[in-house]
Design an enzyme around this catalytic site. Structure first.
Site, PDB file in Angstrom:
ATOM      1  N   HIS A 121      46.107  46.198  41.963  1.00 26.08           N
ATOM      2  CA  HIS A 121      44.970  46.216  42.878  1.00 26.08           C
ATOM      3  C   HIS A 121      44.291  47.585  42.857  1.00 26.08           C
ATOM      4  O   HIS A 121      44.858  48.577  43.290  1.00 26.08           O
ATOM      5  CB  HIS A 121      45.449  45.885  44.294  1.00 26.08           C
ATOM      6  N   GLU A 148      42.486  45.494  38.124  1.00 24.30           N
ATOM      7  CA  GLU A 148      41.510  44.776  38.939  1.00 24.30           C
ATOM      8  C   GLU A 148      40.401  45.719  39.395  1.00 24.30           C
ATOM      9  O   GLU A 148      40.549  46.450  40.379  1.00 24.30           O
ATOM     10  CB  GLU A 148      42.223  44.151  40.144  1.00 24.30           C
ATOM     11  N   ASP A 150      36.646  46.461  41.048  1.00 29.33           N
ATOM     12  CA  ASP A 150      35.593  45.907  41.904  1.00 29.33           C
ATOM     13  C   ASP A 150      34.253  46.335  41.317  1.00 29.33           C
ATOM     14  O   ASP A 150      33.932  47.531  41.297  1.00 29.33           O
ATOM     15  CB  ASP A 150      35.734  46.426  43.338  1.00 29.33           C
ATOM     16  N   HIS A 163      35.000  50.275  45.252  1.00 30.83           N
ATOM     17  CA  HIS A 163      35.250  49.328  46.333  1.00 30.83           C
ATOM     18  C   HIS A 163      34.187  49.495  47.415  1.00 30.83           C
ATOM     19  O   HIS A 163      34.222  50.431  48.206  1.00 30.83           O
ATOM     20  CB  HIS A 163      36.645  49.560  46.929  1.00 30.83           C
TER      21      HIS A 163
END
Length: 577
Positions: A121, A148, A150, A163
């Site tokens: 994450h 991952e 964003d 993020h």
């Protein structure tokens, strides 16, 4: 002529084919001797005829039985094959065309024995500032199956990893562009929004640790990466780094090449504020990168896998907004559509007809119709199914509710009813992020419950090393509320204390084996039945022929009344003899 034939028979055959009744009872000596002689002839002749008939019948029956056992299976196979060919042709003409088998599904097949998927994450966000190249690289080194990012857009049409939209939360942008803060008309928020800066300007900004109480030693050292740089990192890891790592990553049949788990952030808001389509921009970025075809759309990589081998899909797209995922699917299907009505549809070489799995993200307020009462929302599942997604990423609070049965109901609805992969978020080591209502002492206890009791398919984790270690540990010795949760996937696990049963899907290999066993049994039964029926008919036929022959034998009525000689034989009777 007839009398000569009858006389010839009497000269060469004394009492031919006689029976006991053919010898008349005589009181004189000659008659007695004649009867004994006839009886002896009758016994010996009868035994010879029986032995001869039995030998012929056994020999013929043996040949017939061998032929039946050899020919019957061939006939059954031929008839069955013809039926299957006709049924397949009819089915193909009536049923819609099926999609090709996915050799790299996002939901791990039940025949594959491996831990749940670990999604780094925002990279290894516990150890390093999130969404930076070093954080992604560390996640790969710790064994993550995915990194991952964003994804958010810049003003000049590039995707970067950050993020949120406000760069002022975890960067030093205020000291570099102090006069660029504004209020967004679409939602009324104020900040340094990423869509207001070009990629060149973004590269002047440094990233800081977002979460309090984590180390600040790496603040203002790393920059915001672009999607192109992240793809370069994955490609370098696959081609140059991973082949040189002496670990089980290269020898394992069920793990290995990591993938990209990309999230499209705020697509509706960005469309309204900056007129940017996140789906179109993402597709454009993939097309423009020279290595995206080999990295994300290589058909041979998955098609060459054996039944006991598994690789995660190289690319996964996720979003909180169903509309964005629908648009993404439509764009990929438009690129990979087969010819319709003889008209070729343009399909770019880079995608090779592949569609990445789509994951819908769900917050804790959308898991249930009423979060306070935690009632199921049927409309939510209807929207999920309508979006044709491959998996769901719920907040772990959706699974770790006050009532344990609700979490299990959510898993059963997602996995069993809708056959979706379930990847909850987010596992963090700090106790402040551990769900308190289940009595978990540590994040490891919480993760063990998610893996062993709820049977999740994957987990978003900022502590990648923790997730990898817990997954490799397995559930053989795990106990929760007095119930053992073993990891034997080929058996049904009954959770007696909770009154629920978790049934795993039947493996395709087992279905094939059972089907072949039934076919073999049916083939043997059919051949045996065919042999028995035909052999019985053959016996009856031969017995009938034997009885017809015996009926033609002269009886006592063929002799004269004195019993001392034969009467004349007619022409028809002679033919029967």
């Amino acid at each position: 002529m007839l009398q000569q034939q009858s006389q010839k028979i009497q000269e060469h055959e004394v009492f031919p084919r006689c029976t006991f009744d053919d010898c008349p009872s005589k009181r004189n000596r000659i008659g007695t001797i004649k009867r004994k002689r006839c009886t002896k002839r009758i016994t010996v002749g009868k035994q010879k005829r029986i032995n001869s008939t039995s030998s012929r019948f056994f020999f013929n029956n043996f040949l017939f039985s061998t032929s039946a056992l050899l020919i019957s299976p061939i006939l059954f196979l031929w008839a069955g094959g013809l039926f299957l060919i006709c049924a397949t042709a009819v089915a193909e003409s009536l049923l819609p065309e099926k999609e090709a088998i996915d050799r790299c599904p996002i939901r791990i097949p039940s025949s594959i024995d491996r831990p749940p998927i670990v999604i780094g994450h925002r990279g290894a966000a516990f150890n390093l500032p999130e969404h930076t190249i070093p954080a992604y690289r560390l996640a790969l080194e710790l064994g993550a199956d995915y990194i991952e990012p964003d994804l958010v857009p810049t003003r000049d049409g590039h995707l970067v990893s950050y993020h949120g939209l406000d760069l002022g939360i975890s960067t030093n942008i205020e000291s570099i562009f102090p006069g660029r803060k504004r209020t967004m008309d679409a939602n009324g928020e104020t900040g340094y929004f990423v869509q207001d800066f070009t990629l060149e300007e973004i590269k002047l900004i440094k990233v800081r640790q977002r979460v309090e109480h984590r180390t600040k030693d790496f603040d203002d050292l790393f920059r915001i990466p672009s999607l192109s740089e992240i793809i370069d990192l994955l490609y370098d890891w696959k081609v140059n780094v991973r082949p040189r790592i002496g670990s089980n990553l290269n020898t394992s049949k069920t793990s290995g090449r990591p993938g990209l788990y990309a999230e499209l952030k705020y697509p509706d808001l960005l469309q309204e504020d900056a007129n940017i389509s996140m789906a179109d921009l993402f597709l454009k970025e993939l097309k423009s990168h020279p290595e995206s075809n080999e990295l994300f759309f290589d058909k041979t990589e998955c098609e060459s896998l054996k039944f006991d081998e598994y690789l995660v899909p190289p690319l996964v797209v996720q979003s909180f907004e169903i509309k964005a995922l629908k648009t993404m699917r439509e764009l990929f299907e438009l690129q990979t559509a087969p010819p319709k009505n003889g008209v070729e549809v343009e399909a770019p070489i880079w995608s090779n007809g592949l569609l990445p799995p789509l994951i819908i993200l769900v917050s804790e307020t959308k898991c249930f119709q009423n979060y306070e009462s935690q009632e199921a929302d049927e409309n939510f599942w209807f929207e999920v199914v309508e979006a044709r997604v491959n998996g769901i990423g719920p907040d772990k609070a959706c699974l770790l509710t006050d009532h344990a049965s609700l979490g299990r109901d959510f898993m059963e609805t997602a996995r069993l009813e809708h056959r979706l992969a379930v990847h909850p978020w987010t596992e963090r080591m700090e106790l402040s992020f551990v769900t308190p209502n289940h009595g978990f002492a540590t994040a490891e206890d919480e993760l063990m419950y998610l893996i062993c009791v709820l049977k999740i398919d994957g987990i978003f984790a900022e502590n990648v090393d923790l997730a990898v270690r817990v997954g490799m540990k397995g559930c053989d010795d795990y106990m929760y509320e007095g119930v053992s949760y073993g990891t034997n996937k080929k058996k049904n696990v009954e959770q007696r204390s909770h009154g629920t049963t978790v049934c795993y899907e039947t493996e395709k290999e087992e279905v094939i084996i059972v089907g072949l066993a039934f076919c073999a049994f049916g083939l043997f039964l059919g051949a045996s039945l065919t042999y028995w029926v035909m052999a019985r008919c053959d016996r009856k036929k031969k017995r009938r022929n034997f009885d017809d022959g015996m009926a033609a034998i002269p009886s006592a009525e063929d002799y004269d009344d004195a019993g001392q000689g034969r009467r004349n034989v007619t022409g028809n009777e002679l033919e029967m003899l």
